[in-house]
Motif scaffolding. Sequence first.
Motif, PDB file in Angstrom:
ATOM      1  N   ARG A  49      37.572  45.060  34.418  1.00 21.23           N
ATOM      2  CA  ARG A  49      37.019  43.921  33.688  1.00 21.23           C
ATOM      3  C   ARG A  49      36.761  44.355  32.252  1.00 21.23           C
ATOM      4  N   SER A  50      36.933  43.454  31.312  1.00 19.95           N
ATOM      5  CA  SER A  50      36.735  43.794  29.905  1.00 19.95           C
ATOM      6  C   SER A  50      35.926  42.724  29.198  1.00 19.95           C
ATOM      7  N   GLU A  51      34.931  43.172  28.447  1.00 17.46           N
ATOM      8  CA  GLU A  51      34.185  42.289  27.553  1.00 17.46           C
ATOM      9  C   GLU A  51      34.581  42.534  26.105  1.00 17.46           C
ATOM     10  N   TRP A  52      35.600  43.377  25.910  1.00 14.62           N
ATOM     11  CA  TRP A  52      36.133  43.687  24.583  1.00 14.62           C
ATOM     12  C   TRP A  52      37.417  42.894  24.390  1.00 14.62           C
ATOM     13  N   ASP A  53      37.530  42.200  23.283  1.00 13.44           N
ATOM     14  CA  ASP A  53      38.656  41.273  23.106  1.00 13.44           C
ATOM     15  C   ASP A  53      40.007  41.963  22.911  1.00 13.44           C
ATOM     16  N   GLN A  54      40.030  43.287  22.733  1.00 11.59           N
ATOM     17  CA  GLN A  54      41.298  43.990  22.571  1.00 11.59           C
ATOM     18  C   GLN A  54      41.947  44.369  23.900  1.00 11.59           C
ATOM     19  N   LEU A  55      41.204  44.281  24.979  1.00 11.15           N
ATOM     20  CA  LEU A  55      41.726  44.593  26.308  1.00 11.15           C
ATOM     21  C   LEU A  55      41.538  43.402  27.227  1.00 11.15           C
ATOM     22  N   GLN A  63      46.973  49.883  15.741  1.00  9.41           N
ATOM     23  CA  GLN A  63      45.911  49.141  15.069  1.00  9.41           C
ATOM     24  C   GLN A  63      44.552  49.366  15.722  1.00  9.41           C
ATOM     25  N   ILE A  64      44.541  49.895  16.923  1.00 10.98           N
ATOM     26  CA  ILE A  64      43.276  50.188  17.600  1.00 10.98           C
ATOM     27  C   ILE A  64      42.719  51.487  17.052  1.00 10.98           C
ATOM     28  N   PRO A  65      41.527  51.464  16.467  1.00  4.68           N
ATOM     29  CA  PRO A  65      40.974  52.683  15.859  1.00  4.68           C
ATOM     30  C   PRO A  65      40.500  53.668  16.929  1.00  4.68           C
ATOM     31  N   PRO A  66      40.281  54.916  16.549  1.00  4.78           N
ATOM     32  CA  PRO A  66      39.725  55.874  17.515  1.00  4.78           C
ATOM     33  C   PRO A  66      38.253  55.585  17.782  1.00  4.78           C
ATOM     34  N   PHE A  67      37.848  55.813  19.002  1.00 11.15           N
ATOM     35  CA  PHE A  67      36.463  55.590  19.411  1.00 11.15           C
ATOM     36  C   PHE A  67      35.878  56.858  20.020  1.00 11.15           C
ATOM     37  N   GLU A 101      43.578  63.331  13.921  1.00 13.43           N
ATOM     38  CA  GLU A 101      44.603  62.916  14.887  1.00 13.43           C
ATOM     39  C   GLU A 101      44.517  61.430  15.216  1.00 13.43           C
ATOM     40  N   LYS A 102      43.392  60.801  14.855  1.00 15.34           N
ATOM     41  CA  LYS A 102      43.178  59.374  15.110  1.00 15.34           C
ATOM     42  C   LYS A 102      43.292  59.052  16.607  1.00 15.34           C
ATOM     43  N   ARG A 103      42.718  59.911  17.425  1.00 14.43           N
ATOM     44  CA  ARG A 103      42.678  59.711  18.868  1.00 14.43           C
ATOM     45  C   ARG A 103      41.226  59.600  19.312  1.00 14.43           C
ATOM     46  N   SER A 104      40.973  58.818  20.347  1.00 16.63           N
ATOM     47  CA  SER A 104      39.618  58.676  20.866  1.00 16.63           C
ATOM     48  C   SER A 104      39.207  59.917  21.650  1.00 16.63           C
ATOM     49  N   VAL A 105      37.914  60.095  21.801  1.00 16.52           N
ATOM     50  CA  VAL A 105      37.372  61.220  22.561  1.00 16.52           C
ATOM     51  C   VAL A 105      36.427  60.668  23.625  1.00 16.52           C
ATOM     52  N   VAL A 106      36.627  61.095  24.870  1.00 15.53           N
ATOM     53  CA  VAL A 106      35.762  60.681  25.973  1.00 15.53           C
ATOM     54  C   VAL A 106      34.640  61.691  26.126  1.00 15.53           C
ATOM     55  N   ILE A 107      33.405  61.210  26.051  1.00 18.40           N
ATOM     56  CA  ILE A 107      32.231  62.060  26.230  1.00 18.40           C
ATOM     57  C   ILE A 107      31.308  61.384  27.231  1.00 18.40           C
ATOM     58  N   PHE A 108      30.836  62.151  28.202  1.00 14.51           N
ATOM     59  CA  PHE A 108      29.839  61.642  29.144  1.00 14.51           C
ATOM     60  C   PHE A 108      28.463  61.967  28.564  1.00 14.51           C
ATOM     61  N   PRO A 109      27.787  60.983  27.953  1.00 16.21           N
ATOM     62  CA  PRO A 109      26.551  61.289  27.208  1.00 16.21           C
ATOM     63  C   PRO A 109      25.396  61.767  28.078  1.00 16.21           C
ATOM     64  N   ALA A 112      39.335  57.295  36.892  1.00 12.41           N
ATOM     65  CA  ALA A 112      39.154  55.881  36.553  1.00 12.41           C
ATOM     66  C   ALA A 112      39.500  55.621  35.089  1.00 12.41           C
ATOM     67  N   LEU A 113      39.117  56.543  34.210  1.00 11.04           N
ATOM     68  CA  LEU A 113      39.323  56.329  32.777  1.00 11.04           C
ATOM     69  C   LEU A 113      40.797  56.402  32.374  1.00 11.04           C
ATOM     70  N   THR A 114      41.650  56.965  33.230  1.00  8.26           N
ATOM     71  CA  THR A 114      43.078  56.985  32.913  1.00  8.26           C
ATOM     72  C   THR A 114      43.669  55.581  32.942  1.00  8.26           C
ATOM     73  N   PHE A 115      42.947  54.623  33.517  1.00  4.45           N
ATOM     74  CA  PHE A 115      43.433  53.238  33.558  1.00  4.45           C
ATOM     75  C   PHE A 115      43.093  52.477  32.268  1.00  4.45           C
ATOM     76  N   VAL A 116      42.342  53.110  31.365  1.00  3.76           N
ATOM     77  CA  VAL A 116      42.052  52.502  30.065  1.00  3.76           C
ATOM     78  C   VAL A 116      43.142  52.949  29.098  1.00  3.76           C
ATOM     79  N   PRO A 117      44.011  52.038  28.645  1.00  2.00           N
ATOM     80  CA  PRO A 117      45.226  52.409  27.895  1.00  2.00           C
ATOM     81  C   PRO A 117      44.980  52.717  26.423  1.00  2.00           C
ATOM     82  N   ILE A 118      44.113  53.685  26.179  1.00  6.04           N
ATOM     83  CA  ILE A 118      43.821  54.144  24.822  1.00  6.04           C
ATOM     84  C   ILE A 118      44.131  55.635  24.770  1.00  6.04           C
TER      85      ILE A 118
END
Length: 289
Positions: A100-106, A124-128, A198-206, A142-148
């Motif tokens: 499910r997505s509440e973000w309009d890009q996905l 066009q999707i910036p790094p997060f 590199e303009k790539r996102s980084v996954v961090i478990f806060p 699970a996060l591999t299903f997020v196409p970023i």
Amino acid sequence: MFRTALHGSALRKTFRILGLGTASLSMWSLGVSQFTHIDEVVTAHGYLGIFLTQGIAFPCTLVARSIWGVDASSLEKEKWMGQALYWWMHMVGAWNIRVRSEWDQLTPNTTSTRFEINSSDKSQIPPFVIACNHISVADNLALTFVPISKRFLTKSQYYAIPVFGWTQWLAGDISVDLSSAESRTKSVEKCAKVLSEEKRSVVIFPEGTRSSTPDRLTPFKTGAFRIAKATQCQVLPIVVKGTQQVMGRKLNCRSGVIEITVLPPVDVANLTLEQAMDTVAERMRIELE
């Protein structure tokens, strides 16, 4: 609303019949002659799946890294270490996924089993800085299903695991030894480089480590938010549910549903560190309720 793929369909029943036969083979291959609970079948099937997908992931990431570079290697890692293992378990009807997505890009696809990027140009999707709750080793799956395009910040002890750790290194994931101040500093610098250069996102478990309370967040560490503010990147909150059910702390696999919710990005540039942490945590808590 969530929708489950192939629910009640003849195709799903066929997958289940074929999968139970494969699960029986899994039991035999592990030398298990009898079982008293269906979870034992699922776990045996899971162990065989982990062995097979890890074995395929390493050479695929190695070849991809050698020929096309780290981005291609990262995609191979996610495909084999994440999505392939999920479909292996889905084949016996053990695991299902809902997105499910509440973000309009996905946008979820028609079966709510995959995300689709709305923009025709993925660049066009910036790094997060992707902030996700942490309740199981299956969260990474699970996060591999997020196409970023993304890299994972990972504890250094996982890099010592043969094949698994080598694959992570090939895919460009970032290791950190939480007991070493020097290692923590270097990992922050590497995360900033991935985001800024590199303009790539980084996954961090806060939360810093896996939580024993799946329905509640533990206090956040500051690292993810310091990196986001230093690089002027937004924080993309993601909430996963059900992963602790499908894969426990001892890698015991059980049947269940993995739920992934992508929340709207949070711009932390004009927030204090504490405000940024509180804002992201509150949005994630609401989703966990």
